[in-house]
Scaffold this motif. Structure first.
Motif, PDB file in Angstrom:
ATOM      1  N   HIS A   1      44.098  41.146  27.133  1.00 53.94           N
ATOM      2  CA  HIS A   1      42.754  41.511  27.576  1.00 53.94           C
ATOM      3  C   HIS A   1      42.807  42.195  28.938  1.00 53.94           C
ATOM      4  N   MET A   2      43.573  41.629  29.862  1.00 54.01           N
ATOM      5  CA  MET A   2      43.559  42.125  31.241  1.00 54.01           C
ATOM      6  C   MET A   2      44.088  43.551  31.334  1.00 54.01           C
ATOM      7  N   ALA A   3      45.050  43.892  30.508  1.00 59.18           N
ATOM      8  CA  ALA A   3      45.653  45.225  30.587  1.00 59.18           C
ATOM      9  C   ALA A   3      44.631  46.326  30.385  1.00 59.18           C
ATOM     10  N   ASN A   4      43.603  46.072  29.634  1.00 60.60           N
ATOM     11  CA  ASN A   4      42.577  47.088  29.398  1.00 60.60           C
ATOM     12  C   ASN A   4      41.232  46.721  30.013  1.00 60.60           C
ATOM     13  N   SER A   5      41.218  45.662  30.796  1.00 63.28           N
ATOM     14  CA  SER A   5      39.983  45.306  31.500  1.00 63.28           C
ATOM     15  C   SER A   5      39.861  46.181  32.746  1.00 63.28           C
ATOM     16  N   PHE A   6      38.692  46.132  33.361  1.00 61.67           N
ATOM     17  CA  PHE A   6      38.431  46.981  34.520  1.00 61.67           C
ATOM     18  C   PHE A   6      38.738  46.213  35.797  1.00 61.67           C
ATOM     19  N   ASN A   7      39.543  46.824  36.671  1.00 61.54           N
ATOM     20  CA  ASN A   7      39.885  46.226  37.957  1.00 61.54           C
ATOM     21  C   ASN A   7      38.899  46.745  39.001  1.00 61.54           C
ATOM     22  N   TYR A   8      38.049  45.860  39.502  1.00 67.92           N
ATOM     23  CA  TYR A   8      37.016  46.276  40.442  1.00 67.92           C
ATOM     24  C   TYR A   8      37.560  46.487  41.849  1.00 67.92           C
ATOM     25  N   ASN A   9      38.788  46.089  42.090  1.00 67.80           N
ATOM     26  CA  ASN A   9      39.417  46.371  43.380  1.00 67.80           C
ATOM     27  C   ASN A   9      39.873  47.826  43.447  1.00 67.80           C
ATOM     28  N   PHE A  10      40.572  48.263  42.409  1.00 69.43           N
ATOM     29  CA  PHE A  10      41.099  49.630  42.368  1.00 69.43           C
ATOM     30  C   PHE A  10      40.181  50.592  41.615  1.00 69.43           C
ATOM     31  N   LYS A  11      39.110  50.053  41.040  1.00 69.50           N
ATOM     32  CA  LYS A  11      38.133  50.860  40.294  1.00 69.50           C
ATOM     33  C   LYS A  11      38.801  51.661  39.181  1.00 69.50           C
TER      34      LYS A  11
ATOM     35  N   ARG B   1      52.125  20.693  28.989  1.00 65.48           N
ATOM     36  CA  ARG B   1      52.436  19.268  28.935  1.00 65.48           C
ATOM     37  C   ARG B   1      52.150  18.524  30.242  1.00 65.48           C
ATOM     38  N   ALA B   2      51.730  19.245  31.287  1.00 68.34           N
ATOM     39  CA  ALA B   2      51.511  18.588  32.582  1.00 68.34           C
ATOM     40  C   ALA B   2      50.169  19.014  33.158  1.00 68.34           C
ATOM     41  N   PRO B   3      49.583  18.205  34.035  1.00 72.45           N
ATOM     42  CA  PRO B   3      48.280  18.524  34.625  1.00 72.45           C
ATOM     43  C   PRO B   3      48.310  19.846  35.398  1.00 72.45           C
ATOM     44  N   MET B   4      47.213  20.607  35.283  1.00 67.78           N
ATOM     45  CA  MET B   4      47.115  21.895  35.956  1.00 67.78           C
ATOM     46  C   MET B   4      45.881  21.935  36.848  1.00 67.78           C
ATOM     47  N   LEU B   5      46.101  22.355  38.089  1.00 70.99           N
ATOM     48  CA  LEU B   5      45.015  22.666  39.015  1.00 70.99           C
ATOM     49  C   LEU B   5      44.941  24.186  39.121  1.00 70.99           C
ATOM     50  N   LEU B   6      43.794  24.750  38.751  1.00 66.06           N
ATOM     51  CA  LEU B   6      43.590  26.197  38.794  1.00 66.06           C
ATOM     52  C   LEU B   6      42.593  26.525  39.902  1.00 66.06           C
ATOM     53  N   TRP B   7      42.757  27.693  40.534  1.00 62.18           N
ATOM     54  CA  TRP B   7      41.758  28.102  41.530  1.00 62.18           C
ATOM     55  C   TRP B   7      41.612  29.621  41.536  1.00 62.18           C
ATOM     56  N   SER B   8      40.420  30.044  41.970  1.00 58.17           N
ATOM     57  CA  SER B   8      40.123  31.474  42.040  1.00 58.17           C
ATOM     58  C   SER B   8      38.971  31.682  43.014  1.00 58.17           C
ATOM     59  N   GLY B   9      38.879  32.892  43.545  1.00 56.95           N
ATOM     60  CA  GLY B   9      37.733  33.273  44.357  1.00 56.95           C
ATOM     61  C   GLY B   9      36.674  33.920  43.486  1.00 56.95           C
ATOM     62  N   SER B  10      35.421  33.578  43.716  1.00 52.58           N
ATOM     63  CA  SER B  10      34.356  34.116  42.865  1.00 52.58           C
ATOM     64  C   SER B  10      34.201  35.622  43.029  1.00 52.58           C
ATOM     65  N   GLU B  11      34.701  36.171  44.156  1.00 50.06           N
ATOM     66  CA  GLU B  11      34.609  37.612  44.398  1.00 50.06           C
ATOM     67  C   GLU B  11      35.965  38.300  44.276  1.00 50.06           C
ATOM     68  N   ASP B  12      36.869  37.701  43.548  1.00 44.68           N
ATOM     69  CA  ASP B  12      38.192  38.304  43.349  1.00 44.68           C
ATOM     70  C   ASP B  12      38.032  39.576  42.516  1.00 44.68           C
ATOM     71  N   LYS B  13      38.319  40.720  43.129  1.00 41.86           N
ATOM     72  CA  LYS B  13      38.207  41.998  42.437  1.00 41.86           C
ATOM     73  C   LYS B  13      39.555  42.479  41.879  1.00 41.86           C
ATOM     74  N   ASN B  14      40.613  41.730  42.168  1.00 42.85           N
ATOM     75  CA  ASN B  14      41.945  42.148  41.740  1.00 42.85           C
ATOM     76  C   ASN B  14      42.357  41.474  40.438  1.00 42.85           C
ATOM     77  N   VAL B  15      42.192  40.160  40.371  1.00 44.80           N
ATOM     78  CA  VAL B  15      42.361  39.403  39.126  1.00 44.80           C
ATOM     79  C   VAL B  15      41.056  38.633  38.942  1.00 44.80           C
ATOM     80  N   ASP B  16      40.243  39.067  38.026  1.00 44.54           N
ATOM     81  CA  ASP B  16      38.902  38.516  37.875  1.00 44.54           C
ATOM     82  C   ASP B  16      38.949  37.002  37.665  1.00 44.54           C
TER      83      ASP B  16
END
Length: 821
Positions: A690-700, A738-753
């Motif tokens: 999906h990401m390969a053809n998604s739009f990157n809002y950082n690089f437009k 198989r192990a617990p995962m902590l995920l995080w992201s910025g709500s305004e991340d324009k590089n990796v949505d």
């Protein structure tokens, strides 16, 4: 197994706080980080800038040979050495003058800006409205040379100062004399002045642009201060101008541009033929490049089938790059610049020479007389004056640096000088090092490509560093007139801000290591170096930290290393949990002082982990044709095979974490490995199809180029190799985590949505995996605000304490786990 509780934490609505850690708070509050050092012209003094945990800046001014003579200032927005022993410091609206011989001080109030013209030793002091915006110009002895009323601003142009001021209704440009005593009016009109530039042509003069009601007006000011207007009806609608280097002695080279307003319509229509999708966000930005011949009242618009026009020397020659009509998007060139067709165009004759493929790199001397590049057959040197191309017999891996009449080639541990007259070569330096960096090379990028640049030395000496890959040691030298001087003997320390005075006989630098807080050192000629300043004296535990190197194989059987850090209170009788941080190759950074801080843009801090009883491993990852995810998995499995041989490692409590590319690789490894007890992944891709053809809002632009030619290392489009995308895609294997995962992201991340993180969270949640996601409101790809940085750092420590140390009294994690225990 019962359904595990899932928890999403949005930073601004945190209900379950992190565990307080007062001992770490105290440690971080006592720490400062140096971020700049500036030497006085004679090398007698040095100004040191530092920043603390609260991002407050302070200065230390020290004598280099008598370091007990120091003064400190709590702030300083700008400072300059007016002379060898006079420092001026501006902060707020106050200018301080400090006599460094006596440490006597004086102040001037109501100052809104200062500037310094180094070549002429002129200080510009600009007062605020209460003083009628006066500009005072001071000499070395801090004596006013002239005052100018009603100054709006000024512009420095290669040693010259042009002052913008108003006199009644008149807007004027004043050229300040080199001694600062007088000025000359070079322009006066009632229209507002947009900008002024040096003409960048051999005949000198200036280009002035005015903002009128009908658009931009442009004038050429001759050296005798008479003027010629750029009179061309087709360019009146442009409202931005830039003057660039012209290789035609009779022409001024201009770029005119404008921004068209966006249509405020119900629908935004996107066309596939549009190569720059940022136009749909900012409006179209048409531009034209012109050669303007003021004496002839002639304008020549250059061929728009080419871009990146770069004037070289005074031979009427311009480098230019042919537009690649095969490109779908403007960013396709980012990882494909080596494929560009480069031409040398003569603007006088209209003829051009194709220089061929250059691997994306070119090197120019200071005057633009030579073009050096590596073609398929080897190194080629083109002389723009004689129009002759010459093959040079030198290794492909050598790095060239132009110097006065020579090329200096750095090749492994050697420095080879090649004369540009007879092209004879001689070795002027030799060592057993793996590589050499010349530290005083001047590098200037050009329009034709970021790696096609001026690359030359302007000093009469060479400062260089040699590096050994295996033991991570470096040595620093000065070479002058064939003589070699060791400045810093072979060391594993990291050396920053190495600088010399104008004569090249005094040196200042900052050195540090993972277990050594930064220190400032100085040296005179052949004398022994001496300590000038020690940072973080209270950090006595740092010296107890130790490091082990682990050696293993990467893909393609490449030799790789990992650094295993052990805490200061390391007990050889204990077994420890280990946290791995991954991001490509990291060994060149493992000599950095391990700063204990909560100001972590990626949530990772090795020192705080060590202080909390963990070992920290920084492994290297290399890549091959299988893709970055599978390559990373291979490398990490190999380093774990070696890690288990370390007696003090508890292989049942190993954690993995990364951010961005490291976050993507962490996601993937989590789906393919049962060797970890916990994961933390930040701002990482989860579905690369999906990401390969998604739009990157950082690089437009679409993101496919980062997969086909960039850091994801797929090296093919989805159509060309679907299987490789499948094989490297974390989402397709999420049920195997198989192990617990902590995920995080910025709500305004324009590089990796942030939806990449939310998608992975949703899939893990569906398959009843232990997962918590943190979404930091207003943050981007990395965390910028201190509150968010501290929050993530503390949650990192909590996560590992809970899952690696079995500490169950952490409420925000316990909310997730209550149904599982």
């Amino acid at each position: 197994m019962m359904l595990l509780g899932m928890l999403v934490v949005r930073y601004q609505l945190i209900c379950y706080a992190q565990t307080p850690r007062p001992e770490l708070e105290k440690l971080t509050n006592d720490i400062v980080e140096p971020f700049f050092a500036q030497m006085s012209p004679d090398g007698k003094f040095v100004v040191l800038s530092e920043i603390n945990e609260d991002s407050e800046v302070s200065l230390t001014i020290s004598e280099t040979q008598k370091p007990f003579r120091k003064i400190r200032r709590s702030s300083g927005a700008k400072y300059f050495f007016l002379s060898n022993d006079v420092l001026v410091l501006w902060s707020g609206n106050v200018l301080q003058k400090i006599n460094l011989k006596t440490f006597d001080e004086s102040e001037i109030q109501n100052v809104k800006a200062i500037d310094f013209i180094e070549d002429e030793n002129l200080l510009l002091v600009h007062y605020d409205n209460s003083k009628n915006n006066v500009l005072e110009i001071y000499g070395q002895k801090f004596i006013v040379k002239q005052k100018i009323e009603s100054v709006l601003r000024w512009k420095k142009t290669e040693g010259e100062v042009i002052v913008f001021n108003s006199e009644g209704k008149k807007k004027r440009l004043l050229k300040i004399s080199s001694d600062g005593v007088s000025n000359q009016v070079i322009w006066s009109s009632e229209e507002d002045i947009y900008n002024v530039f040096k003409s960048e042509s051999a005949k000198g003069g200036y280009v002035v642009s005015l903002t009128g009601t009908s658009g931009l007006k442009t004038y050429y000011i001759k050296p005798d201060f008479t003027t010629v207007e750029l009179n061309n009806s087709s360019i009146g609608s442009y409202h931005q101008i830039a003057v660039k280097q012209s290789s035609d002695v009779n022409a001024v080279f201009l770029t005119l541009s404008k921004t068209l307003p966006l249509d405020n319509k119900t629908v935004s229509i996107w066309y596939a033929q549009e190569k720059d999708l940022s136009n749909y966000f900012y409006g179209e930005r048409p531009s034209i490049d012109l050669l303007w011949y003021p004496e002839e009242q002639r304008v020549v618009e250059v061929d728009t089938d080419y871009i990146g026009y770069t004037g070289l020397g005074k031979s009427s020659m311009f480098l230019r790059r042919k537009r690649d009509q095969r490109m779908i998007d403007k960013n396709d060139i980012i990882y494909g610049d080596h494929l560009a067709e480069i031409y040398l165009w003569n603007c006088s004759t209209g003829k051009e020479i194709q220089l061929g493929k250059d691997g994306g790199k070119m090197y120019f001397d200071k005057k633009g007389n030579y073009i050096l590049r590596f073609a398929e057959a080897g190194w080629k040197l083109f002389d723009t004056r004689t129009m002759k191309d010459r093959m040079l017999n030198m290794s492909k891996t050598a790095v060239p640096h132009f110097s006065a009449g020579t090329i200096l080639w750095s090749l492994k541990g050697e420095l080879i000088e090649q004369n540009l007259k007879d092209f004879q070569k001689k070795r002027i330096f030799s060592s057993d090092a793996d590589s050499i960096d010349i530290l005083n090379t001047i590098k200037k990028s050009t329009e034709v490509g970021i790696h096609r640049k001026y690359y030359y030395l302007d000093d009469h000496f060479v400062l260089l560093a040699t590096h050994n890959k295996n033991d991570l040691k470096s040595t620093y030298y000065k070479i002058e007139a064939g003589k070699k001087q060791v400045i810093i003997p072979k060391t594993t320390d990291r050396v920053k801000f190495l600088q010399t005075n104008k004569d090249g006989n005094k040196f200042v630098w900052i050195e540090e290591n993972y277990n050594k807080p930064p220190i400032v050192m100085s040296k005179q000629r052949q004398s022994v170096s001496n300590l000038v300043h020690l940072y973080n004296k209270l950090d006595t535990k740092a010296k107890g930290i130790s490091k082990k190197q682990i050696y293993y194989k990467g893909v393609n059987n490449e030799d790789l290393q990992a650094s295993l850090f052990l805490p200061a209170d390391f007990d050889p009788q204990k077994k420890y949990p280990v946290v791995l941080w991954i991001y490509e190759k990291q060994q060149e950074f493992t000599d950095k002082y391990l700063v204990p801080t909560f100001k972590n843009t990626r949530g990772f801090n090795a020192r705080l982990l060590l202080e909390s009883g963990y070992l920290v491993l920084l492994p290297d990852i290399n890549y091959d044709s299988r893709g970055s995810a599978l390559s990373a998995l291979y490398c990490i499995n190999n380093v774990l095979d070696k890690l288990k041989k370390v007696e003090n490692v508890d292989m049942g409590t190993i954690a993995l974490m990364g951010q961005s590319l490291g976050g993507f690789e962490t996601n993937f490894i989590a789906t393919h490995s049962d060797r970890f007890a916990a994961f933390i992944s930040g701002a990482g891709a989860s579905d690369i199809i999906h990401m390969a053809n998604s739009f990157n809002y950082n690089f437009k632009s679409p993101d496919y180029y980062r997969f086909e030619r960039g850091p994801f290392k797929i090296r093919a489009s989805f159509e060309e190799n679907k299987q490789k995308y499948f094989d490297n895609n974390p989402l397709y294997h999420v049920s195997k985590v198989r192990a617990p995962m902590l995920l995080w992201s910025g709500s305004e991340d324009k590089n990796v949505d942030q939806e990449e993180t939310r998608t992975f969270f949703s899939a893990l949640r569906k398959y009843r995996k232990t997962v918590v996601a943190l979404f930091y409101s207003g943050e981007g790809h990395s965390l910028a605000q201190y509150n968010a940085q501290k929050d993530l750092t503390l949650r990192m420590l909590d996560w590992y304490d809970y899952f690696l140390k079995n500490k169950r009294n952490i409420l925000w994690i316990g909310k997730q786990m209550k149904d599982a225990e």
